[in-house]
Design an enzyme around this catalytic site. Structure first.
Site, PDB file in Angstrom:
ATOM      1  N   GLU A  97       0.673  -1.017   0.126  1.00  0.00           N
ATOM      2  CA  GLU A  97      -0.085   0.130  -0.145  1.00  0.00           C
ATOM      3  C   GLU A  97       0.793   1.245  -0.157  1.00  0.00           C
ATOM      4  O   GLU A  97       2.070   1.240   0.496  1.00  0.00           O
ATOM      5  CB  GLU A  97      -0.828   0.077   1.160  1.00  0.00           C
ATOM      6  CG  GLU A  97      -1.767   1.033   1.383  1.00  0.00           C
ATOM      7  CD  GLU A  97      -2.787   1.526   0.390  1.00  0.00           C
ATOM      8  OE1 GLU A  97      -2.412   1.573  -0.656  1.00  0.00           O
ATOM      9  OE2 GLU A  97      -4.024   1.598   0.858  1.00  0.00           O
ATOM     10  N   ASP A  98       0.316   2.296  -0.359  1.00  0.00           N
ATOM     11  CA  ASP A  98       1.218   3.676  -0.355  1.00  0.00           C
ATOM     12  C   ASP A  98       1.133   4.084   1.072  1.00  0.00           C
ATOM     13  O   ASP A  98       2.418   4.767   1.271  1.00  0.00           O
ATOM     14  CB  ASP A  98       0.508   4.807  -1.253  1.00  0.00           C
ATOM     15  CG  ASP A  98      -1.244   4.783  -1.375  1.00  0.00           C
ATOM     16  OD1 ASP A  98      -1.663   4.276  -0.449  1.00  0.00           O
ATOM     17  OD2 ASP A  98      -1.577   5.696  -2.273  1.00  0.00           O
ATOM     18  N   ASP A 101      -3.037   5.471   6.705  1.00  0.00           N
ATOM     19  CA  ASP A 101      -3.550   6.617   7.076  1.00  0.00           C
ATOM     20  C   ASP A 101      -4.409   6.545   8.490  1.00  0.00           C
ATOM     21  O   ASP A 101      -4.008   6.489   9.609  1.00  0.00           O
ATOM     22  CB  ASP A 101      -4.267   7.525   6.146  1.00  0.00           C
ATOM     23  CG  ASP A 101      -4.575   8.907   6.596  1.00  0.00           C
ATOM     24  OD1 ASP A 101      -4.074   9.651   7.369  1.00  0.00           O
ATOM     25  OD2 ASP A 101      -5.572   9.446   5.692  1.00  0.00           O
ATOM     26  N   PHE A 151      -1.121  16.070   4.264  1.00  0.00           N
ATOM     27  CA  PHE A 151      -1.247  15.258   2.850  1.00  0.00           C
ATOM     28  C   PHE A 151      -0.427  15.457   1.911  1.00  0.00           C
ATOM     29  O   PHE A 151      -0.013  16.485   1.392  1.00  0.00           O
ATOM     30  CB  PHE A 151      -2.658  16.158   2.407  1.00  0.00           C
ATOM     31  CG  PHE A 151      -3.451  15.129   1.443  1.00  0.00           C
ATOM     32  CD1 PHE A 151      -4.362  14.147   2.005  1.00  0.00           C
ATOM     33  CD2 PHE A 151      -3.149  15.335   0.010  1.00  0.00           C
ATOM     34  CE1 PHE A 151      -4.926  13.228   0.875  1.00  0.00           C
ATOM     35  CE2 PHE A 151      -3.838  14.664  -1.026  1.00  0.00           C
ATOM     36  CZ  PHE A 151      -4.566  13.433  -0.487  1.00  0.00           C
ATOM     37  N   ARG A 164       0.567  11.249  -9.211  1.00  0.00           N
ATOM     38  CA  ARG A 164       0.930   9.827  -8.715  1.00  0.00           C
ATOM     39  C   ARG A 164       2.520   9.688  -9.383  1.00  0.00           C
ATOM     40  O   ARG A 164       3.153   8.821  -8.887  1.00  0.00           O
ATOM     41  CB  ARG A 164       0.054   8.865  -9.178  1.00  0.00           C
ATOM     42  CG  ARG A 164      -1.444   9.040  -8.751  1.00  0.00           C
ATOM     43  CD  ARG A 164      -2.159   7.684  -9.013  1.00  0.00           C
ATOM     44  NE  ARG A 164      -3.522   7.766  -8.931  1.00  0.00           N
ATOM     45  CZ  ARG A 164      -4.178   7.481  -7.830  1.00  0.00           C
ATOM     46  NH1 ARG A 164      -3.369   6.902  -6.704  1.00  0.00           N
ATOM     47  NH2 ARG A 164      -5.482   7.514  -7.672  1.00  0.00           N
TER      48      ARG A 164
HETATM   49  P1  IMP Z   1      -6.944   5.115   5.307  1.00  0.00           P
HETATM   50  O1  IMP Z   1      -7.893   3.699   5.170  1.00  0.00           O
HETATM   51  O2  IMP Z   1      -7.361   6.296   6.025  1.00  0.00           O
HETATM   52  O3  IMP Z   1      -5.609   4.535   6.205  1.00  0.00           O
HETATM   53  O4  IMP Z   1      -6.502   5.602   3.947  1.00  0.00           O
HETATM   54  C1  IMP Z   1      -5.649   4.872   3.067  1.00  0.00           C
HETATM   55  C2  IMP Z   1      -5.919   5.786   1.682  1.00  0.00           C
HETATM   56  O5  IMP Z   1      -6.144   6.788   1.606  1.00  0.00           O
HETATM   57  C3  IMP Z   1      -4.534   5.393   1.077  1.00  0.00           C
HETATM   58  O6  IMP Z   1      -4.503   4.197   0.177  1.00  0.00           O
HETATM   59  C4  IMP Z   1      -4.440   6.719   0.187  1.00  0.00           C
HETATM   60  O7  IMP Z   1      -5.112   6.310  -1.217  1.00  0.00           O
HETATM   61  C5  IMP Z   1      -5.277   7.692   0.706  1.00  0.00           C
HETATM   62  N1  IMP Z   1      -4.563   8.544   1.623  1.00  0.00           N
HETATM   63  C6  IMP Z   1      -4.166   8.661   2.780  1.00  0.00           C
HETATM   64  N2  IMP Z   1      -3.513   9.750   3.179  1.00  0.00           N
HETATM   65  C7  IMP Z   1      -3.262  10.359   1.986  1.00  0.00           C
HETATM   66  C8  IMP Z   1      -2.180  11.384   1.622  1.00  0.00           C
HETATM   67  O8  IMP Z   1      -1.679  12.132   2.605  1.00  0.00           O
HETATM   68  N3  IMP Z   1      -2.173  11.580   0.157  1.00  0.00           N
HETATM   69  C9  IMP Z   1      -2.885  10.965  -0.635  1.00  0.00           C
HETATM   70  N4  IMP Z   1      -3.499   9.935  -0.387  1.00  0.00           N
HETATM   71  C10 IMP Z   1      -3.838   9.528   0.842  1.00  0.00           C
HETATM   72 MG    MG Z   2      -4.810   4.263  -1.853  1.00  0.00          MG
END
Ligand code: IMP
Ligand code: MG
Length: 177
Positions: A97-98, A101, A151, A164
Site C-alpha cells: 500500500e502507499d 493513514d 496530505f 502519482r
Molecule cells: P486509510 O484507510 O485512511 O488508512 O487511507 C488509506 C488511503 O487513503 C490510501 O490508500 C491513500 O489512497 C489515501 N490517503 C491517505 N492519506 C493520503 C495522503 O496524504 N495523500 C494521498 N492519499 C492519501
Molecule cells: Mg490508496
C-alpha cells in the site's frame, strides 16, 4: 486554487529505503513465493519498484478499494471496487500500500484476506502516519517512512488523481490565486 508541492522525501532517499525493505523481505520470506496484493491505484508505483528488488518468486495481484473521494479527507466507508482475480488460500500474502493513514483500508483488506484462508498476511506500506487522530490499532510489518499527518502526493499518491508519477514525496498546499 494554486497547488504548491514541497519536497518531503527525495527520490534517492525513497530508492535507498526500498532497497532496505527488499533486503528485509527477502530474509523474512526466504524460500517462499510472495503473493503481493497491491492496493490500487496508490500502491502500484511502490509495488513495482519493490518487486523489482526482490529475488523470490513474486505474484502480483491487484485490488481496488475506495475510502477517499476527490478531497483530502477520508469518507470513512470502504468499498471493494475491484476484487482479486485469484484465490489467496494457502498463500503468503504481502499487502502493498502507499500509505497507512486512518488504517481503515488496511484493516479491512487484512481481515478480508485472512478470512479467505491466506497462510500469512503481512502489510508493507511506503508511508505511515502514526500520529493520525482516530487511527485504527493496526501496525504495518514493513514501513518505508513515518511522516507527520499532512496530505502528501507522489510515488503513487494522488491529489484528485494527479501527481502519482512524481518520483519524490511532497506535501501539497493550496493558495488562492
Ligand atoms: P486509510 O484507510 O485512511 O488508512 O487511507 C488509506 C488511503 O487513503 C490510501 O490508500 C491513500 O489512497 C489515501 N490517503 C491517505 N492519506 C493520503 C495522503 O496524504 N495523500 C494521498 N492519499 C492519501
Ligand atoms: Mg490508496
Amino acid at each position: 486554487m494554486k497547488e504548491t508541492i514541497k519536497t518531503l522525501i527525495t527520490s534517492s532517499a525513497i530508492s535507498k529505503r526500498i532497497d532496505e525493505l527488499a533486503e528485509q523481505i527477502m530474509e523474512d520470506y526466504a524460500g517462499k513465493t510472495i503473493c503481493m496484493v497491491c492496493i490500487l491505484k496508490g500502491g502500484v508505483v511502490f509495488m513495482v519498484e519493490l518487486a523489482k528488488k526482490i529475488k523470490n518468486p513474486v505474484l502480483m495481484n491487484f485490488m481496488d478499494l475506495s475510502s477517499y473521494g476527490n478531497g483530502t479527507t477520508s469518507s470513512g466507508e470502504i468499498k471493494v471496487l475491484m476484487d482479486l482475480d485469484e484465490p489467496v488460500d494457502g498463500m503468503d500474502v504481502l499487502i502493498v500500500e502507499d500509505i497507512l493513514d486512518t488504517g481503515r483500508t488496511l484493516n479491512y483488506v487484512s481481515n478480508l484476506l485472512k478470512s479467505r484462508n491466506a497462510k500469512s498476511v503481512k502489510i508493507c506500506t511506503l508511508l505511515d502516519k502514526p500520529d493520525k487522530i482516530g487511527r485504527k490499532q493496526i501496525d504495518a510489518d514493513y514501513v518505508g517512512f513515518s511522516i507527520p499527518d499532512e496530505f502528501v502526493v507522489g510515488c503513487g499518491l494522488d491529489y484528485a488523481q494527479k501527481y502519482r508519477n512524481l518520483d519524490y514525496i511532497g506535501v501539497i498546499s493550496f493558495e488562492e490565486e
